[in-house]
Design an enzyme around this catalytic site. Structure first.
Site, short mmCIF file in Angstrom:
data_model
loop_
_atom_site.label_atom_id
_atom_site.label_comp_id
_atom_site.label_asym_id
_atom_site.label_seq_id
_atom_site.Cartn_x
_atom_site.Cartn_y
_atom_site.Cartn_z
NE ARG A 26 -1.54 0.81 3.96
CZ ARG A 26 -0.80 1.70 4.62
NH1 ARG A 26 -0.83 2.98 4.28
NH2 ARG A 26 -0.03 1.32 5.63
NE ARG A 181 -13.96 -24.95 23.38
CZ ARG A 181 -14.49 -25.93 24.11
NH1 ARG A 181 -13.80 -26.47 25.11
NH2 ARG A 181 -15.71 -26.38 23.86
NE ARG A 182 -19.10 -19.74 23.33
CZ ARG A 182 -20.41 -20.00 23.41
NH1 ARG A 182 -21.21 -19.13 24.02
NH2 ARG A 182 -20.90 -21.12 22.91
CB CYS A 201 -1.49 -4.03 12.01
SG CYS A 201 -1.28 -2.72 10.78
NE ARG A 221 -5.04 -5.43 8.84
CZ ARG A 221 -4.33 -4.67 8.02
NH1 ARG A 221 -3.69 -5.21 6.99
NH2 ARG A 221 -4.23 -3.36 8.22
CB ALA A 223 3.64 -8.53 11.36
CG ASN A 232 2.78 -5.13 17.14
OD1 ASN A 232 3.20 -5.31 15.99
ND2 ASN A 232 2.11 -4.04 17.48
CG HIS A 262 5.31 -6.63 5.87
ND1 HIS A 262 4.02 -6.99 6.24
CD2 HIS A 262 5.45 -5.33 6.23
CE1 HIS A 262 3.42 -5.95 6.79
NE2 HIS A 262 4.27 -4.92 6.81
CE1 TYR A 264 6.09 -1.30 4.19
CE2 TYR A 264 6.38 -1.63 6.54
CZ TYR A 264 5.56 -1.42 5.45
OH TYR A 264 4.19 -1.32 5.63
#
Length: 318
Positions: A26, A181-182, A201, A221, A223, A232, A262, A264
């Site tokens: 992006r 489990r919730r 993210c 989703r 990183a 994080n 990823h 950069y």
């Protein structure tokens, strides 16, 4: 030698550099990317604040407390000199009809390549920050990032207009039904993605109770391995500590699961510098307050015996 926390992170970096695929993105910066990876950190062995480069616990902790408070305005962060969300708020301002300063088109890339423009950009950013801190009306209009993490964690709104405090609900569930489990909090609200300065993210996390210990698994989703992931790791480890204390539990593991992991292209040199370093022993965390997680202040948190190599600067992709 590397401690277990730094070693896990270094191995991920090395694997991406070795087998990752080149992808555009992006931001048009370009990345080396791997899809799917998992790290595990035993929080009883110390606090996973990386030591092969200096990582600011203050920035991590104040951002997390900002999320926990349900806040979405950078004014709180700026009061702690935390600038990690500035670019997204600034971008909204310079694209508005209220901005009449120098052209800030593509300011992120231009500031990296043109030193004279970088000086102009820094001056405009400093003026922007001062206005956020000193002008409540301006801060309300241009400091807010939309329905980002804090809004989704504390005030998820469904299509009927009902409001749902996910974080408080999960904490109550852990206390009353630990084997459920919730125990899940999601920041990914598809109907509100377009209202966010940046879609989340780190999208969803789940808690797990076993043998009196609280573990947390995060699904991320997207990183940014060099700049984002060290934050994080420490942020969700801190969250696990805070909720464990709130619920009268010990800490277990933090499990970090990645989608698109990823590096950069303009971070590769910085990553290689970090990978050449040995680590120090990990620090420990003290929570010096019995206040509720919703009332904890940054001053109540203490990192003990943190020794690290110097910080390594790298540009953020906006």
């Amino acid at each position: 030698m590397l401690n277990a926390f730094d070693q896990a992170y270094h191995q991920l970096c090395e694997e991406i550099l070795e087998i990752g695929k080149q992808k555009n993105d992006r931001t048009n910066t370009g990345t080396i990317s791997k899809f799917g990876h998992q790290l595990r950190f035993d929080l009883s062995k110390g606090f996973p604040l990386l030591t092969t480069k200096k990582v600011s616990f203050k920035l991590i902790a104040t951002e997390l407390l900002w999320f926990i408070k349900g806040d979405t305005n950078i004014k709180y962060l700026l009061q702690y000199n935390n600038n990690i969300w500035n670019e997204w708020a600034f971008e909204k301002f310079v694209q508005s009809k209220d901005y009449n300063g120098p052209d800030m088109t593509d300011f992120g890339h231009r500031a990296q390549k043109d030193e004279s423009f970088n000086l102009i950009y820094k001056d405009e950013m400093n003026q922007f920050k001062k206005r956020i801190l000193n002008d409540d009306d301006f801060a309300k209009k241009y400091g807010d990032l939309g329905n980002v993490y804090g809004k989704q964690w504390r005030d998820w709104e469904d299509k009927y207009g009902n409001h749902y405090d996910q974080l408080k609900t999960v904490i109550n569930q852990i206390k009353t039904n630990p084997n459920s489990r919730r125990h899940i909090v999601s920041a990914w609200n598809p109907t509100e993605i377009d209202t966010m300065a940046l879609p989340p993210c780190h999208t969803m996390f789940q808690f797990y109770v076993q043998d009196g210990k609280l573990s947390c698994q995060l699904y991320q989703r997207s990183a940014d391995i060099f700049l984002g992931v060290p934050f994080n790791i420490a942020s969700y480890s801190l969250l696990t500590h805070l909720i464990a204390k709130e619920c009268g539990l010990e800490v277990g593991e933090f499990v970090h699961t990645f989608g698109d992991a990823h590096i950069y292209s303009n971070h590769i040199e910085a990553i290689e510098t970090q990978l050449a370093r040995e680590s120090y022993n990990p620090p420990t965390l003290n929570i010096n307050s019995d206040a509720s997680i919703f009332d904890i202040d940054y001053e109540d948190l203490e990192i003990v015996d943190y020794e690290s190599h110097p910080a390594i600067k790298a540009p953020i992709a906006v």
